[in-house]
Design a protein around this motif. Structure first.
Motif, PDB file in Angstrom:
ATOM      1  N   THR A 367      86.353  52.588  -2.004  1.00 29.52           N
ATOM      2  CA  THR A 367      85.129  52.108  -2.640  1.00 29.52           C
ATOM      3  C   THR A 367      84.118  51.706  -1.581  1.00 29.52           C
ATOM      4  O   THR A 367      84.439  51.630  -0.386  1.00 29.52           O
ATOM      5  CB  THR A 367      85.424  50.903  -3.538  1.00 29.52           C
ATOM      6  OG1 THR A 367      85.858  49.810  -2.710  1.00 29.52           O
ATOM      7  CG2 THR A 367      86.511  51.227  -4.559  1.00 29.52           C
ATOM      8  N   VAL A 368      82.899  51.437  -2.016  1.00 31.37           N
ATOM      9  CA  VAL A 368      81.865  51.002  -1.087  1.00 31.37           C
ATOM     10  C   VAL A 368      82.288  49.729  -0.382  1.00 31.37           C
ATOM     11  O   VAL A 368      82.104  49.583   0.837  1.00 31.37           O
ATOM     12  CB  VAL A 368      80.525  50.790  -1.832  1.00 31.37           C
ATOM     13  CG1 VAL A 368      79.480  50.216  -0.892  1.00 31.37           C
ATOM     14  CG2 VAL A 368      80.031  52.101  -2.419  1.00 31.37           C
ATOM     15  N   ASP A 369      82.846  48.784  -1.120  1.00 30.17           N
ATOM     16  CA  ASP A 369      83.296  47.539  -0.514  1.00 30.17           C
ATOM     17  C   ASP A 369      84.405  47.793   0.503  1.00 30.17           C
ATOM     18  O   ASP A 369      84.427  47.191   1.588  1.00 30.17           O
ATOM     19  CB  ASP A 369      83.783  46.564  -1.581  1.00 30.17           C
ATOM     20  CG  ASP A 369      82.648  46.047  -2.450  1.00 30.17           C
ATOM     21  OD1 ASP A 369      81.489  46.089  -1.982  1.00 30.17           O
ATOM     22  OD2 ASP A 369      82.914  45.607  -3.581  1.00 30.17           O
ATOM     23  N   ASP A 370      85.335  48.693   0.173  1.00 31.17           N
ATOM     24  CA  ASP A 370      86.416  49.023   1.103  1.00 31.17           C
ATOM     25  C   ASP A 370      85.848  49.627   2.382  1.00 31.17           C
ATOM     26  O   ASP A 370      86.256  49.276   3.497  1.00 31.17           O
ATOM     27  CB  ASP A 370      87.400  50.001   0.464  1.00 31.17           C
ATOM     28  CG  ASP A 370      88.197  49.373  -0.659  1.00 31.17           C
ATOM     29  OD1 ASP A 370      88.295  48.128  -0.684  1.00 31.17           O
ATOM     30  OD2 ASP A 370      88.712  50.122  -1.520  1.00 31.17           O
ATOM     31  N   GLN A 371      84.903  50.556   2.203  1.00 35.27           N
ATOM     32  CA  GLN A 371      84.318  51.217   3.366  1.00 35.27           C
ATOM     33  C   GLN A 371      83.563  50.213   4.245  1.00 35.27           C
ATOM     34  O   GLN A 371      83.605  50.307   5.471  1.00 35.27           O
ATOM     35  CB  GLN A 371      83.385  52.326   2.907  1.00 35.27           C
ATOM     36  CG  GLN A 371      84.097  53.481   2.240  1.00 35.27           C
ATOM     37  CD  GLN A 371      83.131  54.523   1.713  1.00 35.27           C
ATOM     38  OE1 GLN A 371      82.092  54.766   2.299  1.00 35.27           O
ATOM     39  NE2 GLN A 371      83.485  55.137   0.592  1.00 35.27           N
ATOM     40  N   TYR A 372      82.900  49.271   3.621  1.00 38.03           N
ATOM     41  CA  TYR A 372      82.152  48.296   4.407  1.00 38.03           C
ATOM     42  C   TYR A 372      83.094  47.395   5.202  1.00 38.03           C
ATOM     43  O   TYR A 372      82.799  47.028   6.342  1.00 38.03           O
ATOM     44  CB  TYR A 372      81.251  47.461   3.502  1.00 38.03           C
ATOM     45  CG  TYR A 372      80.354  46.522   4.273  1.00 38.03           C
ATOM     46  CD1 TYR A 372      79.392  47.011   5.144  1.00 38.03           C
ATOM     47  CD2 TYR A 372      80.487  45.145   4.148  1.00 38.03           C
ATOM     48  CE1 TYR A 372      78.574  46.147   5.871  1.00 38.03           C
ATOM     49  CE2 TYR A 372      79.677  44.276   4.871  1.00 38.03           C
ATOM     50  CZ  TYR A 372      78.725  44.786   5.727  1.00 38.03           C
ATOM     51  OH  TYR A 372      77.926  43.937   6.452  1.00 38.03           O
ATOM     52  N   GLN A 373      84.222  47.041   4.617  1.00 40.09           N
ATOM     53  CA  GLN A 373      85.200  46.244   5.350  1.00 40.09           C
ATOM     54  C   GLN A 373      85.742  47.023   6.545  1.00 40.09           C
ATOM     55  O   GLN A 373      85.923  46.472   7.638  1.00 40.09           O
ATOM     56  CB  GLN A 373      86.348  45.825   4.418  1.00 40.09           C
ATOM     57  CG  GLN A 373      85.935  44.875   3.318  1.00 40.09           C
ATOM     58  CD  GLN A 373      85.266  43.609   3.839  1.00 40.09           C
ATOM     59  OE1 GLN A 373      85.735  42.999   4.795  1.00 40.09           O
ATOM     60  NE2 GLN A 373      84.160  43.219   3.221  1.00 40.09           N
ATOM     61  N   GLN A 374      85.975  48.332   6.346  1.00 38.37           N
ATOM     62  CA  GLN A 374      86.426  49.171   7.455  1.00 38.37           C
ATOM     63  C   GLN A 374      85.345  49.268   8.530  1.00 38.37           C
ATOM     64  O   GLN A 374      85.640  49.270   9.727  1.00 38.37           O
ATOM     65  CB  GLN A 374      86.779  50.565   6.940  1.00 38.37           C
ATOM     66  CG  GLN A 374      87.948  50.598   5.966  1.00 38.37           C
ATOM     67  CD  GLN A 374      88.063  51.934   5.251  1.00 38.37           C
ATOM     68  OE1 GLN A 374      87.743  52.984   5.804  1.00 38.37           O
ATOM     69  NE2 GLN A 374      88.514  51.893   4.004  1.00 38.37           N
ATOM     70  N   TRP A 375      84.088  49.338   8.090  1.00 37.37           N
ATOM     71  CA  TRP A 375      82.966  49.426   9.022  1.00 37.37           C
ATOM     72  C   TRP A 375      82.860  48.143   9.855  1.00 37.37           C
ATOM     73  O   TRP A 375      82.656  48.201  11.063  1.00 37.37           O
ATOM     74  CB  TRP A 375      81.683  49.687   8.251  1.00 37.37           C
ATOM     75  CG  TRP A 375      80.420  49.502   9.044  1.00 37.37           C
ATOM     76  CD1 TRP A 375      79.500  48.518   8.912  1.00 37.37           C
ATOM     77  CD2 TRP A 375      79.940  50.332  10.112  1.00 37.37           C
ATOM     78  NE1 TRP A 375      78.477  48.665   9.814  1.00 37.37           N
ATOM     79  CE2 TRP A 375      78.725  49.779  10.566  1.00 37.37           C
ATOM     80  CE3 TRP A 375      80.424  51.480  10.730  1.00 37.37           C
ATOM     81  CZ2 TRP A 375      77.989  50.335  11.603  1.00 37.37           C
ATOM     82  CZ3 TRP A 375      79.691  52.045  11.765  1.00 37.37           C
ATOM     83  CH2 TRP A 375      78.494  51.471  12.189  1.00 37.37           C
ATOM     84  N   LYS A 376      83.002  46.991   9.218  1.00 37.00           N
ATOM     85  CA  LYS A 376      82.920  45.735   9.959  1.00 37.00           C
ATOM     86  C   LYS A 376      84.065  45.618  10.966  1.00 37.00           C
ATOM     87  O   LYS A 376      83.866  45.099  12.074  1.00 37.00           O
ATOM     88  CB  LYS A 376      82.947  44.544   8.990  1.00 37.00           C
ATOM     89  CG  LYS A 376      81.661  44.397   8.198  1.00 37.00           C
ATOM     90  CD  LYS A 376      81.439  42.970   7.724  1.00 37.00           C
ATOM     91  CE  LYS A 376      82.533  42.471   6.836  1.00 37.00           C
ATOM     92  NZ  LYS A 376      82.229  41.107   6.292  1.00 37.00           N
TER      93      LYS A 376
END
Length: 392
Positions: A367-376
Protein backbone atom coordinates in the motif's frame (compact mmCIF):
# COMPACT_ATOMS: atom_id res chain seq x y z
CA UNK A 1 -67.08 1.49 20.07
CA UNK A 2 -68.52 3.01 16.92
CA UNK A 3 -66.23 6.00 17.33
CA UNK A 4 -63.21 3.71 17.61
CA UNK A 5 -64.09 1.92 14.38
CA UNK A 6 -64.60 5.22 12.58
CA UNK A 7 -61.25 6.42 13.91
CA UNK A 8 -59.57 3.34 12.50
CA UNK A 9 -61.15 3.98 9.11
CA UNK A 10 -59.97 7.59 9.28
CA UNK A 11 -56.43 6.38 9.85
CA UNK A 12 -56.74 4.14 6.81
CA UNK A 13 -57.78 7.16 4.77
CA UNK A 14 -54.45 8.81 5.57
CA UNK A 15 -52.81 6.38 3.15
CA UNK A 16 -54.05 8.47 0.30
CA UNK A 17 -51.56 11.19 1.31
CA UNK A 18 -48.35 11.39 -0.72
CA UNK A 19 -44.89 10.58 0.61
CA UNK A 20 -42.56 13.36 1.66
CA UNK A 21 -39.86 14.36 -0.79
CA UNK A 22 -36.25 14.48 0.34
CA UNK A 23 -34.53 15.75 -2.80
CA UNK A 24 -32.64 19.03 -2.79
CA UNK A 25 -33.05 20.97 -6.00
CA UNK A 26 -30.69 23.88 -5.33
CA UNK A 27 -27.37 23.96 -7.17
CA UNK A 28 -25.81 26.88 -5.25
CA UNK A 29 -22.16 26.32 -4.35
CA UNK A 30 -19.99 28.33 -1.97
CA UNK A 31 -17.11 29.78 -4.03
CA UNK A 32 -13.50 29.48 -2.90
CA UNK A 33 -12.16 32.69 -1.37
CA UNK A 34 -8.86 33.64 -3.01
CA UNK A 35 -5.91 35.43 -1.43
CA UNK A 36 -6.16 39.05 -2.59
CA UNK A 37 -2.59 40.16 -1.83
CA UNK A 38 0.40 38.41 -3.37
CA UNK A 39 2.39 36.53 -0.71
CA UNK A 40 6.14 36.04 -0.81
CA UNK A 41 7.28 32.45 -1.15
CA UNK A 42 8.55 32.40 2.43
CA UNK A 43 5.04 33.35 3.60
CA UNK A 44 3.42 30.30 2.00
CA UNK A 45 2.71 27.45 4.38
CA UNK A 46 3.24 23.87 3.24
CA UNK A 47 0.08 21.80 3.73
CA UNK A 48 -0.19 18.08 4.39
CA UNK A 49 -3.58 16.41 3.97
CA UNK A 50 -3.49 12.97 5.55
CA UNK A 51 -5.60 10.22 4.05
CA UNK A 52 -8.93 10.33 5.86
CA UNK A 53 -10.11 7.87 8.45
CA UNK A 54 -12.74 5.67 6.72
CA UNK A 55 -14.93 5.85 9.82
CA UNK A 56 -16.74 3.25 11.84
CA UNK A 57 -17.22 -0.16 10.28
CA UNK A 58 -20.82 -1.43 10.28
CA UNK A 59 -21.80 -4.81 11.57
CA UNK A 60 -21.42 -7.49 8.90
CA UNK A 61 -24.97 -8.70 9.49
CA UNK A 62 -26.47 -5.22 9.06
CA UNK A 63 -28.45 -5.78 5.88
CA UNK A 64 -29.77 -2.23 5.67
CA UNK A 65 -26.42 -0.46 5.66
CA UNK A 66 -25.48 1.66 2.66
CA UNK A 67 -21.83 1.49 3.64
CA UNK A 68 -19.29 -0.73 1.94
CA UNK A 69 -15.79 -1.04 3.35
CA UNK A 70 -14.17 -1.14 -0.09
CA UNK A 71 -15.90 2.04 -1.23
CA UNK A 72 -15.18 3.84 2.03
CA UNK A 73 -11.48 3.02 1.72
CA UNK A 74 -11.48 4.52 -1.76
CA UNK A 75 -13.31 7.59 -0.47
CA UNK A 76 -10.67 8.04 2.23
CA UNK A 77 -8.24 8.91 -0.57
CA UNK A 78 -10.70 10.54 -2.96
CA UNK A 79 -12.03 13.14 -0.51
CA UNK A 80 -8.57 14.48 0.45
CA UNK A 81 -7.84 14.91 -3.26
CA UNK A 82 -10.97 17.03 -3.67
CA UNK A 83 -10.03 19.14 -0.65
CA UNK A 84 -6.50 19.58 -2.01
CA UNK A 85 -7.88 20.96 -5.28
CA UNK A 86 -10.16 23.37 -3.42
CA UNK A 87 -7.28 24.69 -1.30
CA UNK A 88 -5.04 25.15 -4.32
CA UNK A 89 -7.64 27.44 -5.90
CA UNK A 90 -7.28 29.95 -3.07
CA UNK A 91 -3.66 30.76 -4.11
CA UNK A 92 -2.76 31.23 -0.45
CA UNK A 93 -0.63 28.16 0.24
CA UNK A 94 2.65 26.59 -0.67
CA UNK A 95 2.60 22.97 -1.86
CA UNK A 96 -0.64 21.26 -0.81
CA UNK A 97 0.10 17.54 -0.71
CA UNK A 98 -1.74 14.37 0.18
CA UNK A 99 0.60 12.48 2.47
CA UNK A 100 0.63 8.92 3.81
CA UNK A 101 -0.26 8.29 7.40
CA UNK A 102 2.52 8.63 10.00
CA UNK A 103 4.18 11.40 8.01
CA UNK A 104 6.13 14.07 9.89
CA UNK A 105 3.84 17.09 10.42
CA UNK A 106 4.35 20.03 8.05
CA UNK A 107 3.51 23.71 8.58
CA UNK A 108 -0.22 22.92 8.39
CA UNK A 109 -1.75 19.45 8.68
CA UNK A 110 -5.31 18.39 7.88
CA UNK A 111 -6.87 15.13 8.99
CA UNK A 112 -10.43 13.95 8.48
CA UNK A 113 -12.89 11.23 9.33
CA UNK A 114 -15.77 10.10 7.15
CA UNK A 115 -18.93 10.14 9.25
CA UNK A 116 -21.36 9.23 6.46
CA UNK A 117 -21.37 9.07 2.68
CA UNK A 118 -24.12 7.63 0.52
CA UNK A 119 -24.30 9.82 -2.58
CA UNK A 120 -27.05 11.99 -1.11
CA UNK A 121 -25.26 13.32 1.98
CA UNK A 122 -21.63 13.66 2.93
CA UNK A 123 -20.52 14.31 6.51
CA UNK A 124 -16.87 14.80 7.40
CA UNK A 125 -15.09 15.57 10.65
CA UNK A 126 -12.09 17.80 9.92
CA UNK A 127 -9.19 18.56 12.25
CA UNK A 128 -6.50 21.02 11.13
CA UNK A 129 -3.43 21.81 13.22
CA UNK A 130 -0.08 23.47 12.60
CA UNK A 131 3.48 22.25 13.31
CA UNK A 132 3.15 23.33 16.94
CA UNK A 133 0.11 21.11 17.40
CA UNK A 134 -2.26 24.03 17.85
CA UNK A 135 -5.71 23.43 16.40
CA UNK A 136 -6.89 25.71 13.61
CA UNK A 137 -10.28 24.13 13.25
CA UNK A 138 -12.04 21.03 14.48
CA UNK A 139 -15.59 20.72 13.29
CA UNK A 140 -18.12 18.69 11.36
CA UNK A 141 -19.02 19.58 7.80
CA UNK A 142 -22.14 18.35 6.05
CA UNK A 143 -23.47 18.79 2.54
CA UNK A 144 -26.40 17.37 0.60
CA UNK A 145 -26.21 16.79 -3.14
CA UNK A 146 -28.70 18.36 -5.48
CA UNK A 147 -30.80 16.03 -7.59
CA UNK A 148 -29.37 17.85 -10.60
CA UNK A 149 -25.88 16.62 -9.69
CA UNK A 150 -26.59 13.14 -11.04
CA UNK A 151 -29.19 13.95 -13.68
CA UNK A 152 -27.69 13.13 -17.11
CA UNK A 153 -29.94 15.75 -18.72
CA UNK A 154 -27.96 18.52 -17.02
CA UNK A 155 -24.51 17.04 -17.76
CA UNK A 156 -23.06 18.22 -14.46
CA UNK A 157 -19.26 17.90 -14.38
CA UNK A 158 -18.87 19.58 -11.01
CA UNK A 159 -18.16 17.55 -7.88
CA UNK A 160 -21.55 17.05 -6.15
CA UNK A 161 -20.10 18.05 -2.77
CA UNK A 162 -17.84 20.85 -3.97
CA UNK A 163 -19.60 23.23 -1.58
CA UNK A 164 -18.32 21.24 1.39
CA UNK A 165 -14.67 21.28 0.27
CA UNK A 166 -14.85 24.99 -0.55
CA UNK A 167 -16.19 25.78 2.93
CA UNK A 168 -13.31 23.88 4.54
CA UNK A 169 -10.78 25.71 2.34
CA UNK A 170 -12.34 29.06 3.21
CA UNK A 171 -12.28 28.35 6.95
CA UNK A 172 -8.59 27.41 6.77
CA UNK A 173 -7.78 30.54 4.81
CA UNK A 174 -9.61 32.68 7.35
CA UNK A 175 -7.39 31.33 10.13
CA UNK A 176 -4.24 31.69 7.99
CA UNK A 177 -4.96 35.37 7.42
CA UNK A 178 -4.73 35.97 11.17
CA UNK A 179 -1.03 34.96 11.25
CA UNK A 180 1.76 37.53 10.92
CA UNK A 181 5.11 37.06 9.17
CA UNK A 182 6.94 36.10 12.36
CA UNK A 183 4.42 33.38 13.19
CA UNK A 184 4.68 31.92 9.68
CA UNK A 185 8.51 31.94 9.85
CA UNK A 186 8.34 30.20 13.23
CA UNK A 187 6.15 27.41 11.81
CA UNK A 188 8.62 26.90 8.95
CA UNK A 189 11.51 26.55 11.40
CA UNK A 190 9.58 24.32 13.77
CA UNK A 191 8.45 21.96 11.00
CA UNK A 192 12.06 21.57 9.79
CA UNK A 193 13.30 20.86 13.33
CA UNK A 194 10.51 18.34 13.94
CA UNK A 195 11.64 16.43 10.86
CA UNK A 196 15.25 16.54 12.06
CA UNK A 197 14.36 15.42 15.60
CA UNK A 198 12.35 12.46 14.32
CA UNK A 199 14.89 11.44 11.71
CA UNK A 200 17.93 11.80 13.97
CA UNK A 201 16.71 11.92 17.58
CA UNK A 202 20.23 11.28 18.93
CA UNK A 203 21.43 14.59 17.48
CA UNK A 204 18.34 16.77 17.22
CA UNK A 205 16.03 15.24 19.82
CA UNK A 206 16.37 18.15 22.23
CA UNK A 207 15.93 20.87 19.61
CA UNK A 208 12.17 20.75 20.14
CA UNK A 209 10.15 20.20 23.27
CA UNK A 210 6.57 19.17 24.00
CA UNK A 211 4.62 20.57 26.93
CA UNK A 212 1.98 18.89 29.08
CA UNK A 213 -0.78 19.97 26.67
CA UNK A 214 0.93 18.32 23.73
CA UNK A 215 2.07 21.56 22.10
CA UNK A 216 5.48 21.50 20.41
CA UNK A 217 7.89 24.43 20.46
CA UNK A 218 11.49 25.21 19.54
CA UNK A 219 13.88 24.51 22.41
CA UNK A 220 17.04 25.63 20.67
CA UNK A 221 18.29 26.33 17.15
CA UNK A 222 21.25 24.77 15.32
CA UNK A 223 24.27 26.92 14.62
CA UNK A 224 24.34 28.79 11.34
CA UNK A 225 25.76 26.53 8.61
CA UNK A 226 25.52 23.41 10.78
CA UNK A 227 26.67 20.51 8.57
CA UNK A 228 24.37 17.97 10.21
CA UNK A 229 21.35 20.22 9.73
CA UNK A 230 22.26 20.86 6.11
CA UNK A 231 22.58 17.14 5.50
CA UNK A 232 19.18 16.53 7.09
CA UNK A 233 17.68 19.37 5.07
CA UNK A 234 18.85 17.58 1.93
CA UNK A 235 17.23 14.37 3.19
CA UNK A 236 14.02 16.29 3.87
CA UNK A 237 14.01 17.65 0.34
CA UNK A 238 14.36 14.11 -1.01
CA UNK A 239 11.46 13.05 1.17
CA UNK A 240 9.30 15.88 -0.15
CA UNK A 241 10.29 15.02 -3.72
CA UNK A 242 9.12 11.46 -3.12
CA UNK A 243 5.83 12.71 -1.68
CA UNK A 244 5.52 14.87 -4.80
CA UNK A 245 5.73 11.71 -6.91
CA UNK A 246 2.90 10.28 -4.83
CA UNK A 247 0.69 13.19 -5.91
CA UNK A 248 0.59 11.74 -9.40
CA UNK A 249 -0.54 8.45 -7.88
CA UNK A 250 -3.34 10.14 -5.97
CA UNK A 251 -4.29 12.16 -9.03
CA UNK A 252 -4.38 9.07 -11.26
CA UNK A 253 -6.25 7.18 -8.57
CA UNK A 254 -8.91 9.90 -8.45
CA UNK A 255 -9.19 10.09 -12.23
CA UNK A 256 -9.54 6.35 -12.64
CA UNK A 257 -12.21 6.01 -10.00
CA UNK A 258 -14.19 9.11 -10.99
CA UNK A 259 -16.37 7.54 -13.67
CA UNK A 260 -17.23 4.39 -11.72
CA UNK A 261 -17.54 6.26 -8.44
CA UNK A 262 -19.78 8.96 -9.90
CA UNK A 263 -22.00 6.27 -11.41
CA UNK A 264 -22.18 4.53 -8.02
CA UNK A 265 -22.99 7.76 -6.21
CA UNK A 266 -25.66 8.66 -8.74
CA UNK A 267 -27.26 5.25 -8.38
CA UNK A 268 -26.79 5.34 -4.62
CA UNK A 269 -28.47 8.76 -4.52
CA UNK A 270 -31.56 7.39 -6.27
CA UNK A 271 -31.54 4.24 -4.19
CA UNK A 272 -31.25 6.18 -0.93
CA UNK A 273 -34.19 8.40 -1.85
CA UNK A 274 -36.28 5.48 -3.08
CA UNK A 275 -35.42 3.27 -0.13
CA UNK A 276 -36.21 5.96 2.42
CA UNK A 277 -39.57 6.66 0.81
CA UNK A 278 -40.35 2.95 0.61
CA UNK A 279 -39.35 2.40 4.22
CA UNK A 280 -41.48 5.35 5.32
CA UNK A 281 -44.43 4.10 3.30
CA UNK A 282 -43.88 0.57 4.63
CA UNK A 283 -43.82 1.82 8.22
CA UNK A 284 -46.96 3.85 7.62
CA UNK A 285 -48.86 0.98 6.06
CA UNK A 286 -47.86 -1.49 8.76
CA UNK A 287 -48.92 0.90 11.52
CA UNK A 288 -52.20 1.81 9.88
CA UNK A 289 -52.88 -1.79 8.97
CA UNK A 290 -52.41 -2.82 12.58
CA UNK A 291 -54.66 0.03 13.71
CA UNK A 292 -57.36 -1.00 11.21
CA UNK A 293 -57.23 -4.62 12.34
CA UNK A 294 -57.39 -3.56 15.98
CA UNK A 295 -60.43 -1.37 15.32
CA UNK A 296 -62.03 -4.15 13.30
CA UNK A 297 -61.54 -6.73 16.03
CA UNK A 298 -62.94 -4.40 18.69
CA UNK A 299 -65.91 -3.55 16.51
CA UNK A 300 -66.76 -7.12 15.60
CA UNK A 301 -68.76 -7.61 18.79
CA UNK A 302 -70.65 -4.36 18.50
CA UNK A 303 -74.49 -4.55 18.50
CA UNK A 304 -74.45 -1.82 15.85
CA UNK A 305 -74.75 -3.42 12.39
CA UNK A 306 -72.92 -0.53 10.73
CA UNK A 307 -70.04 -0.85 13.17
CA UNK A 308 -69.83 -4.61 12.61
CA UNK A 309 -69.74 -4.14 8.85
CA UNK A 310 -67.07 -1.51 9.19
CA UNK A 311 -65.07 -3.84 11.43
CA UNK A 312 -65.03 -6.56 8.76
CA UNK A 313 -63.80 -4.01 6.22
CA UNK A 314 -61.18 -2.82 8.73
CA UNK A 315 -59.83 -6.34 9.33
CA UNK A 316 -59.68 -7.10 5.62
CA UNK A 317 -58.19 -3.71 4.75
CA UNK A 318 -55.75 -3.87 7.64
CA UNK A 319 -54.53 -7.28 6.56
CA UNK A 320 -54.00 -5.96 3.03
CA UNK A 321 -52.05 -2.96 4.35
CA UNK A 322 -49.86 -5.16 6.54
CA UNK A 323 -49.03 -7.33 3.55
CA UNK A 324 -48.46 -4.24 1.40
CA UNK A 325 -46.16 -2.81 4.05
CA UNK A 326 -44.13 -6.03 4.11
CA UNK A 327 -43.91 -5.95 0.32
CA UNK A 328 -42.59 -2.39 0.45
CA UNK A 329 -39.96 -3.47 2.96
CA UNK A 330 -38.91 -6.28 0.60
CA UNK A 331 -38.57 -3.74 -2.22
CA UNK A 332 -36.33 -1.62 -0.02
CA UNK A 333 -34.09 -4.64 0.58
CA UNK A 334 -33.87 -5.17 -3.18
CA UNK A 335 -32.40 -1.66 -3.46
CA UNK A 336 -29.85 -2.49 -0.76
CA UNK A 337 -28.85 -5.62 -2.68
CA UNK A 338 -28.48 -3.55 -5.85
CA UNK A 339 -26.11 -1.20 -4.03
CA UNK A 340 -24.06 -4.14 -2.82
CA UNK A 341 -23.57 -5.35 -6.40
CA UNK A 342 -22.54 -1.85 -7.45
CA UNK A 343 -20.09 -1.68 -4.57
CA UNK A 344 -18.48 -4.98 -5.54
CA UNK A 345 -18.05 -3.85 -9.15
CA UNK A 346 -16.52 -0.56 -8.00
CA UNK A 347 -14.09 -2.36 -5.74
CA UNK A 348 -12.57 -4.07 -8.77
CA UNK A 349 -12.13 -0.81 -10.68
CA UNK A 350 -10.38 1.11 -7.89
CA UNK A 351 -8.04 -1.52 -6.50
CA UNK A 352 -4.86 0.04 -4.99
CA UNK A 353 -1.76 0.08 -7.20
CA UNK A 354 1.80 -0.37 -6.03
CA UNK A 355 4.41 2.24 -6.94
CA UNK A 356 7.89 1.52 -8.22
CA UNK A 357 10.65 4.16 -8.28
CA UNK A 358 12.45 4.00 -11.59
CA UNK A 359 15.57 5.81 -10.35
CA UNK A 360 16.10 3.48 -7.39
CA UNK A 361 17.43 -0.04 -7.21
CA UNK A 362 14.93 -0.78 -4.43
CA UNK A 363 11.37 -1.76 -5.24
CA UNK A 364 8.65 -0.34 -3.00
CA UNK A 365 5.60 -2.56 -2.81
CA UNK A 366 2.32 -2.82 -0.95
CA UNK A 367 0.00 0.00 0.00
CA UNK A 368 0.98 3.65 -0.17
CA UNK A 369 1.57 3.68 3.57
CA UNK A 370 3.71 0.54 3.33
CA UNK A 371 5.76 2.03 0.52
CA UNK A 372 6.29 5.24 2.44
CA UNK A 373 7.57 3.34 5.46
CA UNK A 374 9.99 1.49 3.18
CA UNK A 375 11.03 4.83 1.67
CA UNK A 376 11.74 6.36 5.09
CA UNK A 377 13.84 3.31 6.01
CA UNK A 378 15.81 3.78 2.79
CA UNK A 379 16.35 7.47 3.58
CA UNK A 380 17.68 6.56 7.01
CA UNK A 381 20.15 4.16 5.39
CA UNK A 382 21.26 6.91 3.00
CA UNK A 383 21.61 9.36 5.88
CA UNK A 384 23.63 6.94 7.98
CA UNK A 385 25.85 6.10 5.03
CA UNK A 386 26.53 9.75 4.24
CA UNK A 387 27.09 10.50 7.91
CA UNK A 388 29.55 7.63 8.22
CA UNK A 389 31.51 8.74 5.16
CA UNK A 390 31.83 12.30 6.36
CA UNK A 391 32.56 11.55 10.04
CA UNK A 392 35.51 9.32 11.00
Amino acid sequence: MKHLVLLSLALVALLTGGCATYQVKSTNTTPVVTQQTLLNENQLLDVAIVRFDPGEMPEEDDENTLYFAEIRKAESQYFPFQLMQAMQKSAAWGPVRIVPQNSVPLDLNVTGKILSSDGEKLRLWIHAFDASGRTWLEKEYESQASRYAYDPKYKQTEEPFLDLYNRIANDLLQYRQQLNEQQVAYLHELAALRFASEFSPQVFGDYVKRDSNGYVSINRLPASGDNMMQRLQAIRERDQMYIDTLQEYYSQYAREMTVAYRAWRGQSYQEVIAMRELQEESRKRIMLGAAAILGGVLGAGSPDAVARAASYVGVAGGGYMLKSGMDKADQAQIHVDALLELGESLEASIAPQSIELEDRTVTLSGTVDDQYQQWKALLREIYQLERGQSEP
